[in-house]
Scaffold this motif. Sequence first.
Motif, PDB file in Angstrom:
ATOM      1  N   SER A  53       0.852  -1.194   0.000  1.00 40.43           N
ATOM      2  CA  SER A  53       0.000   0.000   0.000  1.00 40.43           C
ATOM      3  C   SER A  53       0.885   1.241   0.000  1.00 40.43           C
ATOM      4  CB  SER A  53      -0.939  -0.009   1.211  1.00 40.43           C
ATOM      5  OG  SER A  53      -0.203   0.197   2.387  1.00 40.43           O
ATOM      6  N   ASP A  54       0.267   2.407   0.045  1.00 36.27           N
ATOM      7  CA  ASP A  54       1.038   3.647   0.025  1.00 36.27           C
ATOM      8  C   ASP A  54       1.775   3.898   1.344  1.00 36.27           C
ATOM      9  OD1 ASP A  54      -1.327   4.003   1.351  1.00 36.27           O
ATOM     10  OD2 ASP A  54      -1.775   5.972   0.509  1.00 36.27           O
ATOM     11  N   LYS A  55       1.383   3.241   2.422  1.00 32.64           N
ATOM     12  CA  LYS A  55       2.053   3.364   3.719  1.00 32.64           C
ATOM     13  C   LYS A  55       3.144   2.296   3.809  1.00 32.64           C
ATOM     14  CE  LYS A  55       1.153   3.182   8.662  1.00 32.64           C
ATOM     15  NZ  LYS A  55       0.177   2.832   9.690  1.00 32.64           N
ATOM     16  N   ASN A 115      -6.212  -4.581   4.873  1.00 31.30           N
ATOM     17  CA  ASN A 115      -4.919  -3.899   5.006  1.00 31.30           C
ATOM     18  C   ASN A 115      -4.217  -4.527   6.198  1.00 31.30           C
ATOM     19  OD1 ASN A 115      -5.582  -2.201   2.931  1.00 31.30           O
ATOM     20  ND2 ASN A 115      -6.158  -0.499   4.234  1.00 31.30           N
TER      21      ASN A 115
END
Length: 122
Positions: A53-55, A115
């Motif tokens: 993911s973007d994190k 997530n």
Amino acid sequence: MSKQGSDSLAGARAASTEKKRAPLLTRLRGVAAATLACASLVGCASSTDVVASDKPGTFTVAASATGGRMAWAHAHQLATNEARDYCERRGMQSSVNMETVSGIGVMTEHGSSVNFECHPRF
């Protein structure tokens, strides 16, 4: 033996063979019908590949399932199993941060998006 006698003998053998096949075909049709009925209750499920993911250190996997009122449970289980397997292949354990579910109708596609992070085992 005359040709007519051998023809009637061949006809009797064919009739006997057909009588033996009939119960087998009936049984096979019954098994096929039962398998189809069970498959329609269980439904189909599939999942995406795990993606970053973007994190940093956080990953996402999605799964979908169809086939009845409990399809969301199949989607949830598949998504969380994929997350667990992904982390276990790296010698770690999974930790779910957030789950998004979709689909509420019977016989519609239900989905689960998870997530998660992988953490060292203690």
